[in-house]
Design a protein around this motif. Structure first.
Motif, PDB file in Angstrom:
ATOM      1  N   PHE A 136       0.825  -1.208   0.000  1.00  0.00           N
ATOM      2  CA  PHE A 136       0.000   0.000   0.000  1.00  0.00           C
ATOM      3  C   PHE A 136       0.863   1.265   0.000  1.00  0.00           C
ATOM      4  CE2 PHE A 136      -2.352  -3.417   2.073  1.00  0.00           C
ATOM      5  CZ  PHE A 136      -3.458  -3.471   1.248  1.00  0.00           C
ATOM      6  N   SER A 137       0.303   2.333  -0.582  1.00  0.00           N
ATOM      7  CA  SER A 137       1.073   3.566  -0.678  1.00  0.00           C
ATOM      8  C   SER A 137       0.138   4.769  -0.728  1.00  0.00           C
ATOM      9  CB  SER A 137       1.967   3.518  -1.911  1.00  0.00           C
ATOM     10  OG  SER A 137       2.875   4.586  -1.885  1.00  0.00           O
ATOM     11  N   GLY A 138      -0.440   5.097   0.404  1.00  0.00           N
ATOM     12  CA  GLY A 138      -1.331   6.247   0.476  1.00  0.00           C
ATOM     13  C   GLY A 138      -2.728   5.909   0.003  1.00  0.00           C
ATOM     14  N   PRO A 139      -3.647   6.852   0.179  1.00  0.00           N
ATOM     15  CA  PRO A 139      -5.060   6.573  -0.119  1.00  0.00           C
ATOM     16  C   PRO A 139      -5.301   6.115  -1.555  1.00  0.00           C
ATOM     17  CG  PRO A 139      -4.841   8.618   1.096  1.00  0.00           C
ATOM     18  CD  PRO A 139      -3.451   8.175   0.785  1.00  0.00           C
ATOM     19  N   ASP A 140      -4.669   6.764  -2.527  1.00  0.00           N
ATOM     20  CA  ASP A 140      -4.900   6.378  -3.928  1.00  0.00           C
ATOM     21  C   ASP A 140      -3.868   5.382  -4.436  1.00  0.00           C
ATOM     22  OD1 ASP A 140      -2.656   7.935  -4.225  1.00  0.00           O
ATOM     23  OD2 ASP A 140      -3.557   9.390  -5.607  1.00  0.00           O
ATOM     24  N   GLY A 141      -2.915   5.010  -3.596  1.00  0.00           N
ATOM     25  CA  GLY A 141      -1.894   4.038  -3.992  1.00  0.00           C
ATOM     26  C   GLY A 141      -0.752   4.624  -4.794  1.00  0.00           C
ATOM     27  N   LEU A 142      -0.760   5.932  -5.002  1.00  0.00           N
ATOM     28  CA  LEU A 142       0.217   6.540  -5.909  1.00  0.00           C
ATOM     29  C   LEU A 142       1.354   7.291  -5.199  1.00  0.00           C
ATOM     30  CD1 LEU A 142      -2.286   7.745  -8.631  1.00  0.00           C
ATOM     31  CD2 LEU A 142      -0.338   6.222  -9.036  1.00  0.00           C
ATOM     32  N   ASP A 143       1.358   7.288  -3.873  1.00  0.00           N
ATOM     33  CA  ASP A 143       2.395   8.070  -3.177  1.00  0.00           C
ATOM     34  C   ASP A 143       3.802   7.650  -3.607  1.00  0.00           C
ATOM     35  OD1 ASP A 143       0.410   9.400  -1.868  1.00  0.00           O
ATOM     36  OD2 ASP A 143       0.946   8.721   0.160  1.00  0.00           O
ATOM     37  N   ALA A 144       4.074   6.343  -3.637  1.00  0.00           N
ATOM     38  CA  ALA A 144       5.432   5.894  -3.976  1.00  0.00           C
ATOM     39  C   ALA A 144       5.765   6.225  -5.434  1.00  0.00           C
ATOM     40  CB  ALA A 144       5.576   4.391  -3.727  1.00  0.00           C
TER      41      ALA A 144
END
Ligand SMILES: C[S@@+](CC[C@H](N)C(=O)[O-])C[C@H]1O[C@@H](n2cnc3c(N)ncnc32)[C@H](O)[C@@H]1O
Length: 285
Positions: free
Chosen positions: A209-217
């Motif tokens: 997982f990477s933040g609410p929308d999955g796009l942080d990384a």
């Protein structure tokens, strides 16, 4: 022997295994210490071996991945050490890695400096090193739990293992790298509830997982790849099948040209690539 493997396959099938035959042969061969192809020549199992097989079947039925039961995962031509704490490499990443191998192989041998961000087990780096010659590789991983697997799998390959957050990693290589390849965490939070429990219970949270929308990384990947790559260098990043447009926008926003998305083995858009332009590195998330 085949009788035992078939009996175990039946047990696994009844417990919901998606691939009971191959899983049964893998587990039985693991307990007996033989290759799958040699099972046909095994003449019987001892009581202790049978107990060990039944224990593994029971663990598999409870959702433990086969790779954690054997300690081994296969990826392209690699056999990797895996276990709790490290992400099990997946088939869609084999496709992106093939793209990276082909792209690097088409370049001069003095243009093969590679950085893998979010390296996990090191599957991608190991494959690139072994499939083409002359690669200088750096594998970056933030998780202390994944690091022992990364070090074990890349031992003897010449790759540099870097324990760091990718955001700050390898600044001394800025502007000199030919390929940045990454399979980052990217699953949107909203998908957590529908993921199989053998994923949520056994792959590390920080690999998924990477933040609410999955796009942080991936937002960080865009910035870091633009920083590391020389003009004309290549980036390849895996992404969720729901994200091709956003990932294209992130790469373009960081100065990449020729940005394209590519399908996985099932035809779904699963990784994006781009070329670093001269003067790239403009930071846009
Ligand atoms: C989906 S796994 C991919 C592992 C491996 N590349 C593969 O394909 O099997 C993502 C990996 O990224 C690592 N990771 C997450 N955030 C990171 C960060 N900021 N810097 C470096 N590694 C990170 C996780 O610990 C995990 O090992």
């Amino acid at each position: 022997m085949t009788d035992v493997a078939f009996e175990v396959a039946g047990m696994l099938a009844r417990s919901g295994s998606p691939s009971p035959g191959p899983e049964a042969r893998t587990l039985v061969a693991h307990v007996l210490g033989v290759e799958v192809r040699d099972l046909i020549r095994v003449e019987g199992v001892s009581a202790a071996q049978r107990d060990a097989i039944d224990e593994l079947v029971s663990l598999r039925a409870s959702g433990v991945p086969v790779q954690h039961l054997t300690g081994v995962a296969h990826f392209r031509y690699e056999t990797l050490s895996v276990g709790p704490g490290v992400f099990i490499p997946r088939p869609e990443t084999e496709v992106m890695t093939g793209w990276a191998v082909d792209a690097l192989a088409a370049r001069p041998v003095d243009r093969r400096r590679v950085v893998e961000l979010c390296a996990g087990s090191g599957a991608v780096t190991a494959a690139i090193i072994h499939e083409i010659g002359g690669v200088e590789a750096h594998a970056v991983e933030v998780s202390p739990d994944a690091l022992p697997y990364l070090e074990r799998n890349l031992a003897g390959t010449g790759a540099a293992v870097v324990h760091a957050d990718m955001a700050d990693a390898l600044r001394h290589l800025d502007g000199t790298v030919d390929l940045v390849v990454v399979n980052p965490p990217y699953i949107p939070e909203a998908h957590r509830a529908v993921l199989p429990t053998d994923v949520t219970d056994h792959d590390p949270e920080g690999a998924l997982f990477s933040g609410p929308d999955g796009l942080d990384a991936i937002r960080v990947v865009g910035v870091v790849a633009a920083r590391l790559l020389r003009p004309g260098g290549l980036v390849a990043t895996e992404h969720d099948e729901s994200h091709p447009d956003e990932v294209v926008r992130i790469l373009r926003g960081n100065g990449f040209t020729d940005v394209a998305t590519h399908p996985d083995l099932t035809g779904r858009p699963r990784f994006a690539t781009g070329v670093a332009a001269a003067g790239s590195g403009r930071i846009t998330t």
